[in-house]
Design a protein around this motif. Sequence first.
Motif, PDB file in Angstrom:
ATOM      1  N   GLY A  46      30.059  20.215 -23.056  1.00 24.64           N
ATOM      2  CA  GLY A  46      28.932  20.970 -23.353  1.00 24.64           C
ATOM      3  C   GLY A  46      27.904  20.368 -23.757  1.00 24.64           C
ATOM      4  O   GLY A  46      26.874  20.812 -24.287  1.00 24.64           O
ATOM      5  N   LEU A  47      27.995  19.064 -23.974  1.00 23.67           N
ATOM      6  CA  LEU A  47      27.008  18.038 -24.622  1.00 23.67           C
ATOM      7  C   LEU A  47      25.956  17.668 -23.864  1.00 23.67           C
ATOM      8  O   LEU A  47      26.209  17.578 -22.567  1.00 23.67           O
ATOM      9  CB  LEU A  47      27.522  17.027 -25.371  1.00 23.67           C
ATOM     10  N   ALA A  48      24.660  17.434 -24.041  1.00 22.01           N
ATOM     11  CA  ALA A  48      23.650  16.739 -23.230  1.00 22.01           C
ATOM     12  C   ALA A  48      23.628  15.373 -23.607  1.00 22.01           C
ATOM     13  O   ALA A  48      23.999  14.781 -24.620  1.00 22.01           O
ATOM     14  CB  ALA A  48      22.214  17.561 -23.620  1.00 22.01           C
ATOM     15  N   ALA A  49      23.072  14.551 -22.762  1.00 23.69           N
ATOM     16  CA  ALA A  49      23.072  13.118 -22.771  1.00 23.69           C
ATOM     17  C   ALA A  49      21.695  12.674 -22.660  1.00 23.69           C
ATOM     18  O   ALA A  49      20.975  13.087 -21.430  1.00 23.69           O
ATOM     19  CB  ALA A  49      24.017  12.199 -22.011  1.00 23.69           C
ATOM     20  N   GLU A  50      20.879  11.767 -23.363  1.00 27.17           N
ATOM     21  CA  GLU A  50      19.791  11.033 -22.868  1.00 27.17           C
ATOM     22  C   GLU A  50      20.128   9.508 -22.514  1.00 27.17           C
ATOM     23  O   GLU A  50      20.827   9.069 -23.456  1.00 27.17           O
ATOM     24  CB  GLU A  50      18.812  11.194 -24.096  1.00 27.17           C
ATOM     25  N   VAL A  51      19.733   9.015 -21.803  1.00 20.90           N
ATOM     26  CA  VAL A  51      19.988   7.507 -21.346  1.00 20.90           C
ATOM     27  C   VAL A  51      18.707   6.812 -21.596  1.00 20.90           C
ATOM     28  O   VAL A  51      17.609   7.004 -21.000  1.00 20.90           O
ATOM     29  CB  VAL A  51      20.510   7.408 -19.695  1.00 20.90           C
ATOM     30  N   HIS A  52      18.752   5.787 -22.252  1.00 20.90           N
ATOM     31  CA  HIS A  52      17.799   4.797 -22.518  1.00 20.90           C
ATOM     32  C   HIS A  52      17.967   3.333 -21.994  1.00 20.90           C
ATOM     33  O   HIS A  52      18.963   2.799 -22.313  1.00 20.90           O
ATOM     34  CB  HIS A  52      17.454   4.927 -24.075  1.00 20.90           C
ATOM     35  N   ASP A  65      22.863   0.268 -21.032  1.00 20.98           N
ATOM     36  CA  ASP A  65      22.033   1.476 -21.325  1.00 20.98           C
ATOM     37  C   ASP A  65      22.605   1.799 -22.788  1.00 20.98           C
ATOM     38  O   ASP A  65      23.683   1.886 -23.200  1.00 20.98           O
ATOM     39  CB  ASP A  65      22.170   2.431 -20.297  1.00 20.98           C
ATOM     40  N   HIS A  66      21.587   2.586 -23.533  1.00 23.52           N
ATOM     41  CA  HIS A  66      21.898   3.141 -24.766  1.00 23.52           C
ATOM     42  C   HIS A  66      22.071   4.590 -24.414  1.00 23.52           C
ATOM     43  O   HIS A  66      21.335   5.260 -23.589  1.00 23.52           O
ATOM     44  CB  HIS A  66      20.865   2.742 -25.866  1.00 23.52           C
ATOM     45  N   ILE A  67      22.583   5.581 -25.301  1.00 23.52           N
ATOM     46  CA  ILE A  67      23.226   6.912 -25.036  1.00 23.52           C
ATOM     47  C   ILE A  67      22.848   7.523 -26.370  1.00 23.52           C
ATOM     48  O   ILE A  67      23.616   7.297 -27.284  1.00 23.52           O
ATOM     49  CB  ILE A  67      24.615   7.193 -24.266  1.00 23.52           C
ATOM     50  N   VAL A  68      22.148   8.926 -26.159  1.00 25.42           N
ATOM     51  CA  VAL A  68      22.203   9.733 -27.190  1.00 25.42           C
ATOM     52  C   VAL A  68      22.677  11.047 -26.662  1.00 25.42           C
ATOM     53  O   VAL A  68      22.389  11.550 -25.742  1.00 25.42           O
ATOM     54  CB  VAL A  68      20.688   9.959 -27.558  1.00 25.42           C
ATOM     55  N   SER A 153      17.488  -4.788 -28.213  1.00 24.95           N
ATOM     56  CA  SER A 153      16.677  -3.725 -27.349  1.00 24.95           C
ATOM     57  C   SER A 153      16.838  -2.348 -27.879  1.00 24.95           C
ATOM     58  O   SER A 153      16.196  -1.523 -27.730  1.00 24.95           O
ATOM     59  CB  SER A 153      17.683  -3.668 -25.825  1.00 24.95           C
ATOM     60  N   SER A 154      17.963  -2.092 -29.048  1.00 28.17           N
ATOM     61  CA  SER A 154      18.097  -0.751 -29.238  1.00 28.17           C
ATOM     62  C   SER A 154      17.517  -0.549 -30.781  1.00 28.17           C
ATOM     63  O   SER A 154      17.752   0.441 -31.107  1.00 28.17           O
ATOM     64  CB  SER A 154      19.871  -0.502 -29.442  1.00 28.17           C
ATOM     65  N   ARG A 155      16.990  -1.495 -31.494  1.00 28.27           N
ATOM     66  CA  ARG A 155      16.543  -1.369 -32.732  1.00 28.27           C
ATOM     67  C   ARG A 155      15.553  -0.182 -32.872  1.00 28.27           C
ATOM     68  O   ARG A 155      15.773   0.616 -33.900  1.00 28.27           O
ATOM     69  CB  ARG A 155      16.045  -2.578 -33.338  1.00 28.27           C
ATOM     70  N   ARG A 156      14.620  -0.400 -31.976  1.00 30.31           N
ATOM     71  CA  ARG A 156      13.556   0.778 -32.076  1.00 30.31           C
ATOM     72  C   ARG A 156      14.283   2.116 -31.826  1.00 30.31           C
ATOM     73  O   ARG A 156      13.729   3.092 -32.694  1.00 30.31           O
ATOM     74  CB  ARG A 156      12.412   0.460 -31.236  1.00 30.31           C
ATOM     75  N   LEU A 157      15.086   2.067 -31.102  1.00 26.63           N
ATOM     76  CA  LEU A 157      15.872   3.385 -30.667  1.00 26.63           C
ATOM     77  C   LEU A 157      16.723   4.064 -32.029  1.00 26.63           C
ATOM     78  O   LEU A 157      16.661   5.021 -32.432  1.00 26.63           O
ATOM     79  CB  LEU A 157      16.720   3.457 -29.470  1.00 26.63           C
ATOM     80  N   ILE A 158      17.510   3.207 -32.609  1.00 26.34           N
ATOM     81  CA  ILE A 158      18.087   3.302 -33.824  1.00 26.34           C
ATOM     82  C   ILE A 158      17.121   3.984 -34.923  1.00 26.34           C
ATOM     83  O   ILE A 158      17.428   4.830 -35.469  1.00 26.34           O
ATOM     84  CB  ILE A 158      18.811   2.086 -34.157  1.00 26.34           C
TER      85      ILE A 158
END
Length: 378
Positions: A46-52, A65-68, A153-158
């Motif tokens: 039941g969780l949602a996912a964002e793919v970056h 890819d990175h996932i939230v 690649s992920s630093r800004r997202l972190i």
Amino acid sequence: MQMSPEALSSFLTELKEWVSIETPTTSPEKVNELGRLIMARAKDAGLAAEVHSGNKDTRGAPLGDHIVLYDPERMSNEKGILLLSHIDTVHPIGTLAHTLPWKKEGDRLYGPGIADMKAGVLLAFRVLAALSKKSHLPIRMLIVSDEEIGSPSSRRLIEEEAAKAQYVLVTEPGRPGNGVVSGRKGVGRYFITCHGRPAHSGRAHAEGRSAIRELAHQILALEDMTDESRGITVNVGLIDGGTGANVVAEHASAVVDLRVPDEATGTEMNERILALKAVNPDVELTVEGAINRPGYVKDKGITALVKKAETISHADGQVLFDLSTGGGSDGNFSAAMGVPTLDALGIVGDGAHTLQEYIEISSIPVRWNLLTELVLQK
């Protein structure tokens, strides 16, 4: 919240499935394969996912890819809890089949990336799935694909996700003896390139300008920058150069790792390394790189998290200790922003980045209880 024997068995079964998908940073298609599996399990929960998109590393190579992940029913502007993990590993494809197979020896379970940090990712994922509707704060989980190369690649997202959090819990492997990490050194990565003049080493040696000779001077200068008393280490970890034993080398290069205790020292050392000059003016020297992870020290917010973790562990009949370490993680970014960050909350293990990498099976219920209570308690 105690882990049942059935939950432990299920955890080990799923962990074997995750470890069987080898995910070196340099194989984005395999990283994304595991990412898709995790997102499928998230949907079932039941969780949602964002793919970056992972875009590319500093040398132009593609990344996974990175996932939230988050509970879509708990969307709000309230600052919550960030669980921070990575699914890339250092082990090349084939390690599982040839040099580090999945195996159990007593309390130890071996496999490539099992400690660093697939067991930790699975732990965080299961905590999110179990507690997303029960925690006092909303939980988000960020899974990145490039931690092992400095998270270019992920630093800004972190940093974006950390800015939404009251505190960050990082599931890097726990330290033997039930240790967590409350401080880390800053990390720098530098690329040294020398371009000389080629010549036949026998009949025209004097006409050449050796790039390898120049690089040797630079290596000695770099290594001499190490100052253990100040917590500074400079390590030339990779070198390359030349085309043949009978040729004065036209090209030579090296990759350098820098570790520093704090931001001020990082600025100082960054300037020193970038200011290197060629010893031989006929050889072109290029120095590129920067501090890619800021250092952080145990502050008031981190101290409070450590005390909470100690209290939880004591109630569980465990002794917990914290330490500062020279290794970097994505927790460096959130902690440097002033967001309280507690690291090494994953399953206890050792041998990361080696062919003896393992986790301690007995630590899984202990770390499950620790992470769940850190999420549940106010």
